[in-house]
Write a protein that holds these residues in place. Sequence first.
Motif, PDB file in Angstrom:
ATOM      1  N   THR A  23      10.978  19.557 106.497  1.00  0.00           N
ATOM      2  CA  THR A  23      10.973  21.020 106.599  1.00  0.00           C
ATOM      3  C   THR A  23      12.200  21.539 107.351  1.00  0.00           C
ATOM      4  N   TYR A  24      12.888  20.683 108.086  1.00  0.00           N
ATOM      5  CA  TYR A  24      14.130  21.108 108.750  1.00  0.00           C
ATOM      6  C   TYR A  24      15.181  21.543 107.731  1.00  0.00           C
ATOM      7  N   ALA A  25      15.017  21.166 106.471  1.00  0.00           N
ATOM      8  CA  ALA A  25      15.930  21.606 105.415  1.00  0.00           C
ATOM      9  C   ALA A  25      15.872  23.120 105.232  1.00  0.00           C
ATOM     10  N   LEU A  26      14.843  23.754 105.755  1.00  0.00           N
ATOM     11  CA  LEU A  26      14.681  25.206 105.632  1.00  0.00           C
ATOM     12  C   LEU A  26      15.410  25.977 106.723  1.00  0.00           C
ATOM     13  N   THR A  27      16.050  25.286 107.641  1.00  0.00           N
ATOM     14  CA  THR A  27      16.751  25.929 108.751  1.00  0.00           C
ATOM     15  C   THR A  27      17.936  26.736 108.225  1.00  0.00           C
ATOM     16  N   ALA A  28      17.897  28.033 108.463  1.00  0.00           N
ATOM     17  CA  ALA A  28      18.950  28.944 107.973  1.00  0.00           C
ATOM     18  C   ALA A  28      20.326  28.515 108.466  1.00  0.00           C
ATOM     19  N   GLY A  29      21.298  28.644 107.576  1.00  0.00           N
ATOM     20  CA  GLY A  29      22.683  28.363 107.927  1.00  0.00           C
ATOM     21  C   GLY A  29      23.076  26.900 107.863  1.00  0.00           C
ATOM     22  N   THR A  30      22.171  26.039 107.416  1.00  0.00           N
ATOM     23  CA  THR A  30      22.498  24.616 107.325  1.00  0.00           C
ATOM     24  C   THR A  30      22.847  24.246 105.885  1.00  0.00           C
ATOM     25  N   GLN A  31      23.514  23.129 105.728  1.00  0.00           N
ATOM     26  CA  GLN A  31      23.873  22.635 104.398  1.00  0.00           C
ATOM     27  C   GLN A  31      22.638  22.379 103.537  1.00  0.00           C
ATOM     28  N   PRO A  32      21.584  21.730 104.076  1.00  0.00           N
ATOM     29  CA  PRO A  32      20.389  21.536 103.247  1.00  0.00           C
ATOM     30  C   PRO A  32      19.779  22.851 102.760  1.00  0.00           C
ATOM     31  N   ALA A  33      19.751  23.865 103.603  1.00  0.00           N
ATOM     32  CA  ALA A  33      19.204  25.169 103.185  1.00  0.00           C
ATOM     33  C   ALA A  33      20.043  25.757 102.053  1.00  0.00           C
ATOM     34  N   ALA A  34      21.349  25.619 102.144  1.00  0.00           N
ATOM     35  CA  ALA A  34      22.232  26.117 101.087  1.00  0.00           C
ATOM     36  C   ALA A  34      21.995  25.350  99.779  1.00  0.00           C
TER      37      ALA A  34
END
Length: 100
Positions: free
Chosen positions: A37-48
């Motif tokens: 769920t850390y992939a949902l952190t705004a401004g990160t590469q995974p979120a992008a």
Amino acid sequence: MATLHVLSHSPFSDGRFSSCLPLLGDTDALLLTGDATYALTAGTQPAAELERLPEQVAVFALDEDVQARALSALPARVQLLDYAGFVELTCRYQRVNSWL
């Protein structure tokens, strides 16, 4: 064949997240649990990377894990699930691939 892909490891710890995304087909879904769920952190590469997925790919996250990590401002496309929703989701797809 529609597949539910389940990720539980942090996208910052190994390559499972980045290996999974290119394999998602238009009828597939992605479920983020645990540290994934850390992939949902705004401004990160995974979120992008999640935002660049085709609209047809459904993205889910286990609500309990999102809350446990105090994540907020989730992308609009992410649907939060409780455990009953998790079970229903596994029944909805023909295959489930857990990225262990």
